[in-house]
Design an enzyme around this catalytic site. Structure first.
Site, PDB file in Angstrom:
ATOM      1  N   GLU A   1       0.828  -1.212   0.000  1.00 33.58           N
ATOM      2  CA  GLU A   1       0.000   0.000   0.000  1.00 33.58           C
ATOM      3  C   GLU A   1       0.856   1.254   0.000  1.00 33.58           C
ATOM      4  O   GLU A   1       0.680   2.167   0.817  1.00 33.58           O
ATOM      5  CB  GLU A   1      -0.967  -0.037   1.186  1.00 33.58           C
ATOM      6  CG  GLU A   1      -1.861  -1.267   1.107  1.00 33.58           C
ATOM      7  CD  GLU A   1      -2.979  -1.287   2.120  1.00 33.58           C
ATOM      8  OE1 GLU A   1      -2.920  -0.536   3.087  1.00 33.58           O
ATOM      9  OE2 GLU A   1      -3.934  -2.074   1.917  1.00 33.58           O
TER      10      GLU A   1
ATOM     11  N   GLU B   1      -4.496  -8.877  -0.082  1.00 35.08           N
ATOM     12  CA  GLU B   1      -5.168  -8.596   1.179  1.00 35.08           C
ATOM     13  C   GLU B   1      -6.658  -8.580   0.891  1.00 35.08           C
ATOM     14  O   GLU B   1      -7.095  -7.903  -0.036  1.00 35.08           O
ATOM     15  CB  GLU B   1      -4.714  -7.233   1.713  1.00 35.08           C
ATOM     16  CG  GLU B   1      -4.544  -7.183   3.198  1.00 35.08           C
ATOM     17  CD  GLU B   1      -3.756  -5.958   3.632  1.00 35.08           C
ATOM     18  OE1 GLU B   1      -2.517  -5.948   3.496  1.00 35.08           O
ATOM     19  OE2 GLU B   1      -4.385  -5.013   4.115  1.00 35.08           O
TER      20      GLU B   1
END
Ligand code: NAG
Ligand code: NAG
Ligand code: NAG
Ligand code: NAG
Length: 883
Positions: free
Chosen positions: A490, A574
């Site tokens: 991220e 994820e």
């Protein structure tokens, strides 16, 4: 868990969805048998001594020594000293290295008043909670400050002339090491392992003083980082001619039933003063990873190589051989995790000067854009979870049994993969994954150049990222369990509006390819989109939540990515971020299969800081498991998912910042299964028979009120009964992952389910209305443990009624006591909002359960008895044998 941004990245076609993201998304969260067993004592030419005992420790909340990395130590311990960066070898500044006058590095300093500690050690885990200046995100524990560790080390005259190294598997963080007052070096990134050469500074025939300093700011992590020397530390003694650090690299190819090719590179290092002619021999044996023992037979060997190595030089020697009838390594349960070990000897004039062992596995892994992951040519759908590195109430201090229990429970659920979010794991974790047959996505970074919190890795990125990356791969690349590398999570660098956009995407990918051409790499991306440099660069498209239609593209990002990159595999690096508190059910229950936590109607706004365990709830960036399953099933080309998270972890207590640990786990912090465990088991291990019904059935005051009943099972048909009367038979349709009866009216008695598959009974479950709490039940996960001062037994206590049924909302205070050669290290109950310090011997039950963790005493041989008692209840005890 998610990292909150304040400025929205703006995508072209996805701008509006991105806007949503910017407030909720960036998820961050986080997570080696001795790869090369570097090496066992008793092997000719090499000694590896554990330095876990005998340390003195002191923590300082304010700076005791003016030796902070950024202001003082940095230029003295830059990574180029460690040989990981190509180019000119680093030279130290001239003058006296810092710290030599500081009292803590002097042998004469009296450290009697300091605490005696054993490594691995996490100074913060004992609490108390609500440490000043530490956020809920970091777990509210006192991780900040400077920690000094001191230990005497004796070298005998026999050590004269040897090369002596200090191997630190992990120290949090900015570790710096002095020997006899001399600054030896250090390594800032707390999750990486490092080696320092003690040889120039040691004195044989007398005491030496080893001093290690670590420092942590109030804001160095987005999750609980732990504090101190939280992994193992080793002293490695070799001949000056030896196999270098991480000095073997093994790859396997051309697999058939008849044979496999094994390629080996050995780094031969000569730290002596004269050139050496060295013979390099390697034999391969089978390896029993459970006992650590090589098998009796040599199954193959490499042709002897002869090499001349100049003083101060390291030289790689490559060769290959074939293993006949190879026993392949593959993920459980479909395949067997068979291992081999390469035993390398270096000899000078036929005299062995070094022995070096490298466990490895023979296997191939391919990751296909349309069909997903194949191990040894067989398809393996990724049923994975992300996990941070802590062990719940034991903190960050690595413990092999605690890690093994974590993996075992994930496997029981049908999981075959883990992602080490967001950092290199302890070396032993990878040994466990090898041994148990668990695939690993090995991840190194959560940040590059941009800060997610003030003092995270971005402060050292420029100086250390290359050294950290190369070190990480060289340490881990012989593990058969590692299926791919992840070099970011991220990252803010996804965003084209940030200066430096995408930098690193190609650079690191190419570094990974150079260090290990056998594996693909990925970045876990949460707001990338097709055509951006980061998505263009990575080998595997790793999507955090984007695929399920959260955040970026409400229709789901799998199709656009697959269309844009028809040759790249895609997986959910994820998924879910589903939230729940074990054993807690809040009414009304959400109607659909996905609800965003945010109000009482979604089960997520509870003054006791709980989230309903109907397993339908997620924060704005996440999805219920059911919604993820549907997205996966609608996109057959997706290779699978890594759920956020397998286990609850310290810190990131979304959605309640006032708590201290997460709600994301499928398993709670104490290791108790949430209902969700059975939802995943039904999908990931469909051959497991059974049924799991929720909620509990003890609801005084709810008589006549709607109390939905949900059942998790891999069966296809189910009938529900309330007090023996049918409440209807249901068939589970496509894209339905649970049976649900949403209009059941509660009445005391019992609710039961019979599940069928293909018309045959598949499983039953019943929940009864229970009576008052009467007694305690106690059980141990293992009743025999090693008496080594390290092994653990996990003791579960349940509050039960007269029939032995767990009282579902029992919160009785339980007192633990112990006799015999062991201690209770910590207690827990899985409640993220329980602020009782972990070492407390009194622990309130939570939803009827409590946990105590028992550790044997070193040298123990005898019986340990653990007793649980509680006012008004019959007490219970359990015996554990330690030897
Ligand atoms: C740097 O070193 C690595 C490992 O030794 C090697 O693979 C790579 O080619 C080198 N890179 C450059 C640019 O020299
Ligand atoms: C709980 O409800 C209050 C008031 O409606 C709201 O401000 C708050 O954001 C909610 N919290 C959560 C975690 O849903
Ligand atoms: C459930 O209740 C019914 C009706 O009272 C009874 O016949 C049955 O034995 C009960 N089942 C269990 C498992 O308690
Ligand atoms: C431990 O308990 C077992 C089982 O009760 C008993 O046989 C054994 O003698 C005990 N050992 C010691 C050292 O007390």
């Amino acid at each position: 868990m998610p990292f909150l941004r304040s400025t929205p990245p703006l995508g072209r076609r996805l701008a509006s969805a991105l806007f949503l993201l910017c407030f909720s998304l960036l998820l961050a969260q986080a997570q080696s048998a001795n790869i090369a067993r570097d090496n066992k004592p008793g092997k000719a030419g090499r000694e590896r001594v554990s330095l876990t005992d005998g340390w003195k420790f002191s923590r300082f909340v304010s700076d005791p020594d003016s030796l902070s990395y950024h202001t003082t130590l940095k230029s003295w311990i830059l990574p180029s000293a460690n040989d990981f960066i190509n180019g000119t070898k680093y030279k130290r500044p001239s003058g006296t290295p810092p710290g030599s006058k500081v009292k803590y590095v002097q042998i004469s300093f009296d450290d009697n008043a300091w605490e005696s500690v054993t490594l691995p050690h996490d100074w913060a885990i004992k609490g108390p909670f609500n440490a000043p200046g530490i956020s809920g995100g970091m777990g509210r524990l006192p991780t900040n400050g400077v920690g000094w560790y001191r230990r005497k080390v004796t070298f005998s005259e026999a050590d004269k002339g040897k090369s002596v190294f200090l191997d630190v598997d992990g120290a949090m963080s900015f570790a710096a090491v002095w020997l006899n007052g001399n600054l030896v070096g250090g390594w800032p990134y707390g999750y990486n392992s490092f080696r320092l050469d003690l040889t120039p500074y040691l004195k044989t025939g007398s005491d030496n003083l080893l001093a290690i300093r670590v420092e942590n700011s109030h804001e160095n992590s987005r999750w609980y980082p732990g504090a101190g020397i939280y992994r193992n530390v080793w002293l490695v003694k070799t001949s000056p001619t030896h196999v270098g650090q991480y000095g073997t690299y093994i790859t396997t190819s051309d697999l058939s039933d008849k044979s496999a090719t094994v390629r080996l590179v050995v780094d031969v290092q000569n730290d002596g003063t004269a050139a050496q002619n060295i013979e390099v021999d390697t034999e391969i044996r089978e390896f029993n990873a459970a006992t650590g023992q090589p098998g009796p037979h040599v199954v193959a060997s490499f042709k002897q190589a002869k090499v001349n190595v100049a003083p101060g030089q390291k030289q790689p020697v490559s060769s290959s051989t074939k293993v006949a009838s190879p026993q392949l390594w593959g993920p459980a349960p479909e395949q067997m995790p068979n291992m081999y070990i390469a035993i390398t000897t270096l000899s000078v004039n036929s005299k062995v000067v070094d022995t070096y062992e490298t466990p490895f596995g023979i296997r191939t892994i391919t990751i296909d854009a349309d069909k997903g992951v194949f191990v040894n040519g067989k398809p393996v759908r990724v049923y994975g979870s992300c996990n941070h590195h802590d062990h719940g109430s034991l903190g960050a201090a690595f413990n092999t049994r605690a890690a093994e229990r974590q993996l075992e429970m994930l496997q029981e659920m049908g999981s075959n993969s883990i992602r080490t979010s967001h950092n290199p794991p302890a070396p032993e974790l990878l040994d466990l994954a090898d041994r148990l047959g668990m695939l690993v996505l090995d991840e190194i970074f959560d940040t590059w150049t941009y800060a997610k919190v003030a003092d995270d890795f971005h402060t050292i990125f420029h100086d250390w990222s290359e050294a950290d990356l190369r070190n990480f791969v060289r340490r881990d690349r012989n593990h058969p369990s590692i299926m791919a590398w992840s070099y970011g999570n991220e990252l803010i660098e996804q965003n084209p509006n940030e200066p430096g956009f995408g930098q690193g995407s190609v650079l690191f990918r190419d570094m990974l390819r150079a260090e290990d051409p056998t594996r693909l790499s990925t970045i876990a991306m949460n707001y990338a989109w097709p055509g951006t440099p980061m998505a263009d660069a990575v080998d595997i498209i790793g999507l955090n939540y984007q695929g399920e239609g959260q955040g970026l593209d409400t229709n789901g990002a799998f199709d656009p990515f697959h269309a844009a990159y028809p040759r790249k595999a895609i997986w959910s690096s994820e998924s879910a971020s589903a939230l729940s508190t074990r054993g807690t059910y809040i009414f009304p229950v959400a109607a659909g299969n996905n609800a965003i936590v945010g109000g009482a109607d979604a089960g997520g706004n509870d003054t006791a800081l709980r989230v309903s365990a109907y397993e339908l709830y997620a924060p704005a960036w996440g999805s219920s498991p059911d919604k993820v399953f549907e997205a996966q099933d609608r996109h057959g080309f997706v290779a699978g998912e890594f759920v956020w998270t397998g286990w609850d972890y310290l810190g990131e207590p979304t959605p309640y910042d006032a708590a201290r640990s997460s709600y994301f786990g499928i398993i709670d912090l104490a290791g108790f299964k949430k209902d969700r465990f059975f939802l995943y088991q039904a999908r990931w291990s469909p051959e497991t028979k059974g049924a799991h019904l929720l909620p509990h059935w003890t609801w005084p005051g709810r008589e006549g009120l709607v109390t939905p009943v949900h059942v998790f099972s891999s069966g296809d048909e189910a009938e529900l009964f309330v007090n023996g009367k049918s409440a209807g038979r249901k068939t589970r349709g496509q894209y339905e992952y649970r049976f649900r009866w949403d209009d059941v009216l509660y009445q005391p008695g019992n609710v039961s389910v019979a599940v069928y598959k293909g018309g045959k009974e598949w499983g039953r479950d019943v929940k009864r209305t229970v009576g008052n709490a009467k007694k305690l039940d106690i059980s141990a996960d293992r009743t025999t443990i090693r008496g080594d001062g390290y092994d653990l037994s996990f003791i579960t206590v349940a509050v039960v009624d007269g029939n032995g049924d767990i009282v579902p909302e029992a919160a009785n205070a339980i007192d633990f006591s112990i006799s015999g050669p062991g201690e209770i290290v910590s207690t827990d109950n899985g409640d993220p909002a329980d602020m009782t310090p972990f070492p407390s011997l009194t622990r309130n039950a939570f939803s009827g359960l409590a946990l105590a963790i028992v550790r044997s005493t070193k040298g123990a041989d005898g019986n340990i008895t653990v007793t649980a008692s509680s006012n008004g209840l019959t007490k219970a005890n359990v015996m554990i044998r330690a030897n």
